[in-house]
Design a protein around this motif. Structure first.
Motif, PDB file in Angstrom:
ATOM      1  N   GLY A   1       0.866  -1.212  -0.121  1.00 37.40           N
ATOM      2  CA  GLY A   1      -0.003  -0.001   0.106  1.00 37.40           C
ATOM      3  C   GLY A   1       0.802   1.204  -0.172  1.00 37.40           C
ATOM      4  O   GLY A   1       0.641   2.084  -0.579  1.00 37.40           O
ATOM      5  N   LEU A   2       1.662   1.346   1.008  1.00 36.99           N
ATOM      6  CA  LEU A   2       2.651   2.480   0.932  1.00 36.99           C
ATOM      7  C   LEU A   2       3.635   2.911  -0.227  1.00 36.99           C
ATOM      8  O   LEU A   2       3.896   3.876  -0.692  1.00 36.99           O
ATOM      9  CB  LEU A   2       3.391   2.569   2.351  1.00 36.99           C
ATOM     10  CG  LEU A   2       2.587   2.615   3.573  1.00 36.99           C
ATOM     11  CD1 LEU A   2       3.415   2.430   4.818  1.00 36.99           C
ATOM     12  CD2 LEU A   2       1.784   3.839   3.710  1.00 36.99           C
TER      13      LEU A   2
ATOM     14  N   ALA B   1       2.818   6.314  -7.103  1.00 37.11           N
ATOM     15  CA  ALA B   1       1.855   7.085  -7.734  1.00 37.11           C
ATOM     16  C   ALA B   1       2.048   8.707  -7.542  1.00 37.11           C
ATOM     17  O   ALA B   1       2.109   9.442  -8.510  1.00 37.11           O
ATOM     18  CB  ALA B   1       0.481   6.761  -7.142  1.00 37.11           C
ATOM     19  N   VAL B   2       2.428   9.237  -6.675  1.00 37.13           N
ATOM     20  CA  VAL B   2       2.632  10.551  -6.293  1.00 37.13           C
ATOM     21  C   VAL B   2       3.912  11.074  -6.920  1.00 37.13           C
ATOM     22  O   VAL B   2       3.972  12.252  -7.373  1.00 37.13           O
ATOM     23  CB  VAL B   2       2.484  11.102  -4.686  1.00 37.13           C
ATOM     24  CG1 VAL B   2       2.890  12.526  -4.499  1.00 37.13           C
ATOM     25  CG2 VAL B   2       1.271  10.385  -4.073  1.00 37.13           C
ATOM     26  N   ALA B   3       4.870  10.262  -6.789  1.00 34.19           N
ATOM     27  CA  ALA B   3       6.216  10.662  -7.276  1.00 34.19           C
ATOM     28  C   ALA B   3       6.132  10.836  -9.011  1.00 34.19           C
ATOM     29  O   ALA B   3       6.405  12.041  -9.198  1.00 34.19           O
ATOM     30  CB  ALA B   3       7.189   9.579  -6.879  1.00 34.19           C
ATOM     31  N   TYR B   4       5.300  10.147  -9.539  1.00 34.88           N
ATOM     32  CA  TYR B   4       5.380  10.165 -11.067  1.00 34.88           C
ATOM     33  C   TYR B   4       4.128  10.983 -11.323  1.00 34.88           C
ATOM     34  O   TYR B   4       4.488  11.953 -12.199  1.00 34.88           O
ATOM     35  CB  TYR B   4       5.051   8.869 -11.621  1.00 34.88           C
ATOM     36  CG  TYR B   4       6.368   8.219 -11.902  1.00 34.88           C
ATOM     37  CD1 TYR B   4       7.124   8.398 -13.071  1.00 34.88           C
ATOM     38  CD2 TYR B   4       6.993   7.256 -11.001  1.00 34.88           C
ATOM     39  CE1 TYR B   4       8.189   7.653 -13.274  1.00 34.88           C
ATOM     40  CE2 TYR B   4       8.055   6.500 -11.219  1.00 34.88           C
ATOM     41  CZ  TYR B   4       8.753   6.746 -12.470  1.00 34.88           C
ATOM     42  OH  TYR B   4       9.873   6.149 -12.474  1.00 34.88           O
TER      43      TYR B   4
ATOM     44  N   CYS C   1      -3.757   0.190  -1.432  1.00 38.23           N
ATOM     45  CA  CYS C   1      -2.820  -0.120  -2.315  1.00 38.23           C
ATOM     46  C   CYS C   1      -3.249  -0.274  -3.918  1.00 38.23           C
ATOM     47  O   CYS C   1      -2.873   0.204  -4.682  1.00 38.23           O
ATOM     48  CB  CYS C   1      -2.452  -1.783  -2.142  1.00 38.23           C
ATOM     49  SG  CYS C   1      -1.396  -2.548  -3.257  1.00 38.23           S
ATOM     50  N   SER C   2      -4.537  -0.857  -3.845  1.00 37.45           N
ATOM     51  CA  SER C   2      -5.064  -0.798  -5.349  1.00 37.45           C
ATOM     52  C   SER C   2      -5.525   0.514  -5.903  1.00 37.45           C
ATOM     53  O   SER C   2      -5.495   0.648  -7.207  1.00 37.45           O
ATOM     54  CB  SER C   2      -6.435  -1.643  -5.391  1.00 37.45           C
ATOM     55  OG  SER C   2      -7.314  -1.277  -4.372  1.00 37.45           O
ATOM     56  N   GLY C   3      -5.931   1.450  -5.158  1.00 38.85           N
ATOM     57  CA  GLY C   3      -6.179   2.730  -5.347  1.00 38.85           C
ATOM     58  C   GLY C   3      -5.131   3.762  -6.057  1.00 38.85           C
ATOM     59  O   GLY C   3      -5.062   4.069  -6.909  1.00 38.85           O
TER      60      GLY C   3
END
Length: 271
Positions: A46-47, A53-56, A96-98
């Motif tokens: 999850g983490l 996601a946020v980095a890209y 995690c999935s989101g």
């Protein structure tokens, strides 16, 4: 073979990988037992997916942005569990999935599936830079020291959180400490293990040690030894046979788990 293993120490990237990997293996083993018992064994996925996601999405260097983002995500996960009926691994699975869906969508709309994305998803020892090494050493030492400092309280909230709270322990604070230490460890391990394999570094050594250990401290100590052994054997095989480092470590951890499971079954039969 011994000469080949000694030769790998001549390469700077291998030394960086061994140092960072050893420290991450140590931190993961320390935290893994509590996370498994508290049903947060998949928190690594999850983490790490949140950090990816946020980095890209922000087009920033993953290491520089993943640490604060993952810490905030861990605190959010803790708050979600406390304020709703979504508990443990169920809350982690939602996160995690989101996050993974957001990350994949962001990548498809920006850079596409390039080599850097694959390294981030599956891990690469070449991705560990000198700056990553320095940051990893500082943060790993911090994780170990804080864990030792708060060990009695972490033990209390792991085994009987209700009793710990009734006895005056600030369980919310120590759960946040555990979440904070886990976030740091996850981020440090992502570059080598990849976002898809980092949870195994937390789960396998702990559940393997639980097969034969009878108390919390012995489980942690055995898990630490197994984690370091699995890492060293895995990275050595990766170097000798040119296979992915993260996958090699996970396979060794799996073999150790089945070996200890067999020992447990034989011991139960004799008992």
């Amino acid at each position: 073979m011994l000469d080949s293993l000694l030769t790998m120490l001549h390469y700077d990237f291998m030394i960086r990988a061994i140092v960072v990997g050893g420290l991450v293996s140590l931190c993961s083993a320390l935290l893994g037992t509590s996370l498994v018992l508290k049903r947060y064994s998949m928190i690594g996925d999850g983490l790490s997916h949140v950090g990816f996601a946020v980095a890209y999405a922000m087009q920033l260097t993953p290491m520089s942005v993943s640490i604060p983002v993952c810490v905030l995500a861990a605190f959010f996960l803790l708050q979600l569990e406390e304020s709703s009926k979504i508990k443990g691994d169920a809350a982690t699975a939602l996160l995690c999935s989101g996050a993974l869906a957001i990350g994949v969508m962001t990548v498809s709309l920006t850079t596409g599936m390039n080599t850097d994305v694959c390294n981030y998803m599956f891990g690469s020892i070449l991705a560990i830079s000198p700056s990553d090494l320095r940051l990893s050493v500082v943060l790993s030492v911090m994780v170990v020291l804080l864990y030792i400092l708060f060990y009695p309280r972490i033990f209390a909230v792991t085994f009987d959180e209700t009793f710990a709270k009734a006895s005056g322990t600030n369980t919310r604070f120590y759960n946040m400490v555990l979440a904070f230490l886990t976030s740091i460890t996850i981020v440090l391990g992502m570059r080598m293990m990849g976002t898809l394999l980092i949870s195994s570094l937390i789960v396998f050594p702990s559940i393997t040690a639980m097969r034969v250990s009878k108390n919390f401290l012995s489980t942690i100590l055995l898990a630490t030894g197994l984690s370091l052994f699995g890492f060293l054997v895995g990275i050595s095989l990766s170097y000798l046979y040119n296979i992915p480092t993260g996958a090699s470590i996970v396979i060794i951890d799996m073999l150790l788990f089945f070996l200890f499971l067999l020992v447990e079954m034989l011991r139960n039969r004799r008992g």
